[in-house]
Design a protein around this motif. Structure first.
Motif, PDB file in Angstrom:
ATOM      1  N   ASN A   1       4.453   5.476  -6.818  1.00  0.00           N
ATOM      2  CA  ASN A   1       3.394   6.398  -7.200  1.00  0.00           C
ATOM      3  C   ASN A   1       3.256   7.424  -6.093  1.00  0.00           C
ATOM      4  N   THR A   2       3.720   8.638  -6.352  1.00  0.00           N
ATOM      5  CA  THR A   2       3.708   9.667  -5.309  1.00  0.00           C
ATOM      6  C   THR A   2       2.403  10.405  -5.206  1.00  0.00           C
ATOM      7  N   LEU A   3       1.422  10.043  -6.047  1.00  0.00           N
ATOM      8  CA  LEU A   3       0.155  10.765  -5.995  1.00  0.00           C
ATOM      9  C   LEU A   3      -0.526  10.617  -4.656  1.00  0.00           C
ATOM     10  N   VAL A   4      -0.318   9.450  -4.013  1.00  0.00           N
ATOM     11  CA  VAL A   4      -1.020   9.223  -2.755  1.00  0.00           C
ATOM     12  C   VAL A   4      -0.646  10.258  -1.706  1.00  0.00           C
ATOM     13  N   TRP A   5       0.644  10.654  -1.682  1.00  0.00           N
ATOM     14  CA  TRP A   5       1.052  11.568  -0.622  1.00  0.00           C
ATOM     15  C   TRP A   5       0.477  12.956  -0.847  1.00  0.00           C
TER      16      TRP A   5
ATOM     17  N   LYS B   1       4.295  10.133   7.517  1.00  0.00           N
ATOM     18  CA  LYS B   1       4.368   9.072   6.527  1.00  0.00           C
ATOM     19  C   LYS B   1       5.348   8.004   6.994  1.00  0.00           C
ATOM     20  N   ALA B   2       4.920   6.762   6.974  1.00  0.00           N
ATOM     21  CA  ALA B   2       5.824   5.664   7.298  1.00  0.00           C
ATOM     22  C   ALA B   2       6.843   5.518   6.179  1.00  0.00           C
ATOM     23  N   GLY B   3       8.063   5.191   6.548  1.00  0.00           N
ATOM     24  CA  GLY B   3       9.055   4.879   5.540  1.00  0.00           C
ATOM     25  C   GLY B   3       8.855   3.460   5.034  1.00  0.00           C
ATOM     26  N   GLN B   4       9.911   2.851   4.616  1.00  0.00           N
ATOM     27  CA  GLN B   4       9.807   1.469   4.165  1.00  0.00           C
ATOM     28  C   GLN B   4       9.636   0.538   5.369  1.00  0.00           C
ATOM     29  N   PRO B   5       8.975  -0.596   5.178  1.00  0.00           N
ATOM     30  CA  PRO B   5       8.781  -1.531   6.295  1.00  0.00           C
ATOM     31  C   PRO B   5      10.124  -1.971   6.875  1.00  0.00           C
ATOM     32  N   VAL B   6      10.148  -2.125   8.197  1.00  0.00           N
ATOM     33  CA  VAL B   6      11.344  -2.646   8.856  1.00  0.00           C
ATOM     34  C   VAL B   6      11.271  -4.160   9.011  1.00  0.00           C
ATOM     35  N   TYR B   7      10.111  -4.712   8.762  1.00  0.00           N
ATOM     36  CA  TYR B   7       9.962  -6.148   8.906  1.00  0.00           C
ATOM     37  C   TYR B   7       8.768  -6.597   8.083  1.00  0.00           C
TER      38      TYR B   7
ATOM     39  N   PHE C   1       0.534   1.001  -1.165  1.00  0.00           N
ATOM     40  CA  PHE C   1       1.192   2.188  -1.693  1.00  0.00           C
ATOM     41  C   PHE C   1       1.771   3.067  -0.584  1.00  0.00           C
ATOM     42  N   GLY C   2       1.208   2.991   0.585  1.00  0.00           N
ATOM     43  CA  GLY C   2       1.719   3.811   1.669  1.00  0.00           C
ATOM     44  C   GLY C   2       0.944   3.577   2.950  1.00  0.00           C
ATOM     45  N   ALA C   3       1.549   3.991   4.046  1.00  0.00           N
ATOM     46  CA  ALA C   3       0.931   3.874   5.363  1.00  0.00           C
ATOM     47  C   ALA C   3       1.466   5.001   6.230  1.00  0.00           C
ATOM     48  N   GLY C   4       0.794   5.244   7.313  1.00  0.00           N
ATOM     49  CA  GLY C   4       1.260   6.276   8.224  1.00  0.00           C
ATOM     50  C   GLY C   4       0.222   6.654   9.245  1.00  0.00           C
ATOM     51  N   LEU C   5       0.350   7.862   9.765  1.00  0.00           N
ATOM     52  CA  LEU C   5      -0.475   8.321  10.871  1.00  0.00           C
ATOM     53  C   LEU C   5      -0.872   9.771  10.634  1.00  0.00           C
ATOM     54  N   MET C   6      -2.163  10.073  10.823  1.00  0.00           N
ATOM     55  CA  MET C   6      -2.610  11.461  10.909  1.00  0.00           C
ATOM     56  C   MET C   6      -2.423  11.881  12.363  1.00  0.00           C
TER      57      MET C   6
END
Length: 871
Positions: A14-18, A256-262, A402-407
């Protein structure tokens, strides 16, 4: 990597979040700030406001709805708060502030928000968090918001200002028990219950009818007591003056964080599974999440991540690698069962292959309670983050991430300088690492590191050794010089840092010396005589105090205040040689500053400096050791020896030429060491004090040895798995401050501003550039011989453009190419080139005339020139 399929699966993307998060960002990166040159003086009518007295909350929500007859060409919002605000207009995030300041010189932002407003109804919505401890050595903290919106003349719109008509409400989601991230600063980690309140509070159509009327703030201290008819104004204690922001606005962007690495399931800690309504805030955070297989994705496809329900004795974890360390506010787009407790752990690096808390003596862990609806949460305060771990402390039903990252927030440095040495790529690596370190450590100030985030005077001096050759920024140095002077004590002493953070009053004598040296450094690179003159009284008062600490020989001796020298295990009895080296530097720099400004008392400070130099040279030199002793105790030499005092003796040319050679031969050896002591027994400098060691070796003619030693000591900081920044200590998991190497469970900072000095060192001793007049109106070029660096190319910014220099050293000639900005004078020092005769010199292919040589230097004015020196 292949991940256990029962733990995490992908759901439909779901790309609406970005797009929603981009709408929450500063409108696609738009800069709303008005520069100080363009901002007109605010004619204040606004009043400071806060919640009614019976509301005890640290987080305020404030709204003001108003109508405009049409779009406005200009709408200037002047805004500040104690302690930090976030501004929304019609539900859209605009920005945050203010820049750090003490309330007696409260900084306010000036924003042109015309493009964010619409014809018809509009709403200003502001969220403010108050840090309860003090930010000044001269007064208490107070919660407040001040804002005023002025329209362009003839706009037919009434101004808007904070007053009793504003609607306010405590942010019910924010918990007053939110913990401090570290003891060194006042920023809190989030403790947010998303089941309470409304996330739509900033929207235009939000119903604020049940909200309260704002309380206007008046004087509450002093005698005679305030009267009932006192009128609230924009100036009320502790905010007794307002200062328009004089540094650039921070650049904000979404990472925006990509896919989890772990991703994994780990056992729940004993006693840490009770997340009842009255305990969720205080349950201890997870101390360590070990990360294996980093660098690979924990899943194979793009898209949101589904997290299955967990057993009561286990915890679900998802870890992201943002790729590089950044300052910013973590965010999540998440949907999970109501009441689910989620921890968001930030870490600048992995310690022992783990995302760990505490890290660098700080707890970068936000905690939220899910509402049961899809939420977009963003932390209120920034954290240094490369590794982001989402920890589901208990999960009775499946959740979706749905997503994670940093402002991301960063100071808008513009890289201008250049450095290329094809024969020594490791030196280019050190230059680049210094620039990266400055970017990470600087926000609204040069701060020392992730842990303390304080604006120390010595930090800023070292920062500008890196800044001026790379970025050429003058704003941050001007600001710290003024802010520290504004907190000067009555006897002349400067605090080590300012503004104050909490109850930690700190005095460091070498930091006081660095403030003086920073004043000289600022005038030299900026040419700003007006600000420098403004600060002269504070400088004179400080140096008079330090003079009072001196003995009959002119040395600071057994001072009543502490001094830092980076916690080195050196002899601090009596008159310490390293401390007096800093004092000597301050005296000589101030004398030159006064001479540049044509003040009449420069000779006083130069005479004091000469006395210090003479005393140390004659009394502290130990001919048997071939070194300067650490200290003079009642005129007797200490039996301790260190790199610290001897580095200062070389760098400041306290040592005579014979002494320089003896010291350099000893200190330049690459020998076995513990990073605390060398094999020969000398106490070693820390990364922070290394600048003077390497500058001293270059002054002694040991430049090649200095570069080899620098890489030997700093190179491991820049290995592949690191962030490519320069560290606080020689290790990340140990310290040598006690005189022996000891483990540090929480780690040391892997980015330290005091270690970012290499551009200044290389500009001086490789490119040969030495500014000699304010504003770099005159620069001397000197040749520093090297058996290795035959080609050296670089450029440094000046107030009038780039100064570019290229050296091509051959067996028969040296070619120097110089591009000089307008109104700049370059002197090529012929002594450093072996005093060639006139017939050995050409400029642009033509013989050098006598008129082109002055006082042993070739004179170059603006333009491009190539000088050939035949050997």
């Amino acid at each position: 990597m292949r991940f256990e399929k029962y733990l995490i699966v992908l759901v439909v993307a779901n790309t609406l979040v970005w797009s929603a998060l981009q709408a929450q960002s500063p409108t696609g990166g738009k800069d709303w700030g008005i520069s100080q040159d363009d901002a007109t003086a605010t004619n204040w009518r606004a009043q400071w406001i806060w919640m009614p007295e019976d509301e005890d909350a640290d987080m305020l929500l404030a709204r003001k709805t108003f109508r405009l007859s049409g779009k406005k060409e200009r709408a200037v919002l002047s805004i500040t708060a104690s302690s930090r605000y976030e501004l929304f207009i019609n539900g859209n995030y605009i920005g945050s502030g203010p820049a750090r300041s003490a309330p007696h010189h409260q900084s306010f932002d000036v924003l042109d928000i015309a493009d964010a407003l619409s014809a018809g109804e509009n709403v200003l919505a502001i969220r403010v968090h108050h840090q309860r401890e003090g930010v000044s050595f001269y007064g208490a903290s107070r919660a407040g918001l001040l804002a005023q919106l002025d329209f362009s003349p003839g706009a037919l719109a009434s101004p808007i200002q904070t007053d009793g008509s504003w609607r306010v409400w405590p942010d019910e989601r924010w918990q007053n028990a939110s913990p401090r991230m570290a003891r060194f600063h006042l920023e809190d980690a989030d403790r947010m219950d998303l089941r309470l309140g409304s996330e739509r509070w900033s929207d235009l159509d939000f119903d604020d009818s049940r909200w309260l009327s704002a309380r206007t703030l008046s004087r509450e201290i002093g005698w005679p007591a305030p009267q009932k008819n006192d009128r609230p104004t924009h100036l009320t204690p502790p905010w007794t003056s307002l200062v328009a922001r004089d540094i650039p606005y921070l650049k904000e962007s979404v990472t925006k964080a990509g896919q989890p690495v772990y991703a994994s399931s780990i056992p729940a800690p004993k006693g840490g599974a009770d997340f009842s309504a009255d305990r969720w805030i205080d349950v201890p955070v997870i101390s360590r999440i070990r990360v294996s297989g980093r660098g690979e994705s924990a899943v194979d496809d793009n898209g949101p991540v589904a997290i299955p329900a967990n057993d009561k004795d286990e915890i679900r974890t998802v870890v992201y690698d943002l790729g590089d360390v950044q300052n910013g506010r973590p965010f999540l787009d998440i949907d999970g069962p109501a009441g689910t407790v989620v921890d968001i752990m930030s870490a600048p690096y992995l310690l022992n292959e783990s995302v760990q808390s505490p890290i660098v003596a700080s707890t970068y862990v936000d905690r939220i309670v899910l509402s049961g609806e899809r939420e977009q949460w963003e932390a209120f305060y920034m954290k240094p983050t490369r590794w982001l771990a989402v920890v589901f402390r208990h999960l009775p039903e499946a959740a979706t991430l749905f997503g994670a990252g940093l402002m991301r927030s960063e100071y808008p440095f513009e890289q201008k300088g250049l450095f290329e040495v094809p024969d020594a790529p490791e030196l280019q690596t050190l230059w680049d690492a210094a620039a990266r370190t400055l970017r990470v450590c600087a926000t609204d100030a040069y701060t020392d590191n992730y842990r303390e985030r304080r604006q120390y005077a010595q930090t800023a001096y070292y920062a500008n050794l890196g800044n001026y050759p790379v970025f050429g920024d003058t704003d941050l140095q001007r600001r710290y010089l003024k802010q520290i002077a504004e907190e000067q004590l009555a006897d002349g002493l400067m605090p080590a840092y300012a503004p104050r953070h909490g109850n930690d009053f700190m005095v460091i004598l070498d930091s006081n010396c660095f403030w003086i040296r920073g004043l000289h450094q600022y005038l030299l690179y900026s040419g700003d005589r007006a600000t420098t003159r403004e600060l002269l009284p504070a400088a004179r008062k400080l140096l008079q105090l330090l003079h009072g600490y001196t003995n009959a020989d002119g040395l600071i001796d057994n001072p009543p205040q502490s001094y830092w020298l980076d916690h080195a295990l050196i002899d601090r009895r009596g008159a310490n040689v390293c401390l007096n080296g800093h004092y000597l530097g301050a005296l000589e720099d101030f004398a030159q500053t006064l001479e540049w400004l044509e003040e009449l008392d420069s000779e006083i400070y130069m005479q004091r400096a000469q006395k210090v130099r003479k005393t140390v040279r004659e009394q502290a030199w130990d001919p048997e050791e071939g070194l300067f002793a650490d200290a003079l105790i009642d005129r007797n030499r200490s039996e301790q020896f260190s790199e610290h005092g001897n580095a200062m003796a070389m760098a400041l040319k306290i040592a005579d030429s014979a002494q320089m050679k003896q010291i350099a031969a000893r200190l330049s050896k690459v020998e076995k060491h513990s990073f605390v002591r060398s094999e020969s027994g000398l106490v070693m400098v820390t990364p922070a004090m290394s600048y003077f060691l390497h500058a001293g070796l270059c002054e002694a003619g040991y430049a090649d040895e200095s570069w080899e030693l620098a890489w030997d000591r700093f190179g491991h900081m820049l290995e592949r798995e690191t962030n490519g920044t320069l560290w606080e200590e020689w290790w990340l998991d140990r310290t040598g401050r006690s005189g022996r190497v000891q483990p540090v469970d929480t780690g040391r900072s892997d980015a330290q501003t005091e270690s970012a000095f290499f551009p200044g060192l290389f500009a001086r001793y490789i490119l040969g550039i030495e500014p000699t007049q304010p504003g770099l109106e005159e620069v001397v070029l000197r040749y520093y011989p090297s058996n290795r660096l035959l080609q050296r190319n670089g450029a440094i910014p000046t107030p009038r453009g780039l100064l570019e220099v290229a050296w091509d050293v051959g067996p028969a000639a040296i070619e120097i190419t110089v591009a000089t900005p307008t109104n700049t004078r370059v002197r090529i020092d012929l002594a450093s080139l072996g005093m060639p005769t006139v017939d050995q010199l050409t400029i642009n292919g033509d013989p050098v005339s006598a008129e082109q040589i002055e006082d042993g230097s070739i004179i170059l004015l603006s333009g491009n020139n190539t000088v050939l020196v035949e050997q």
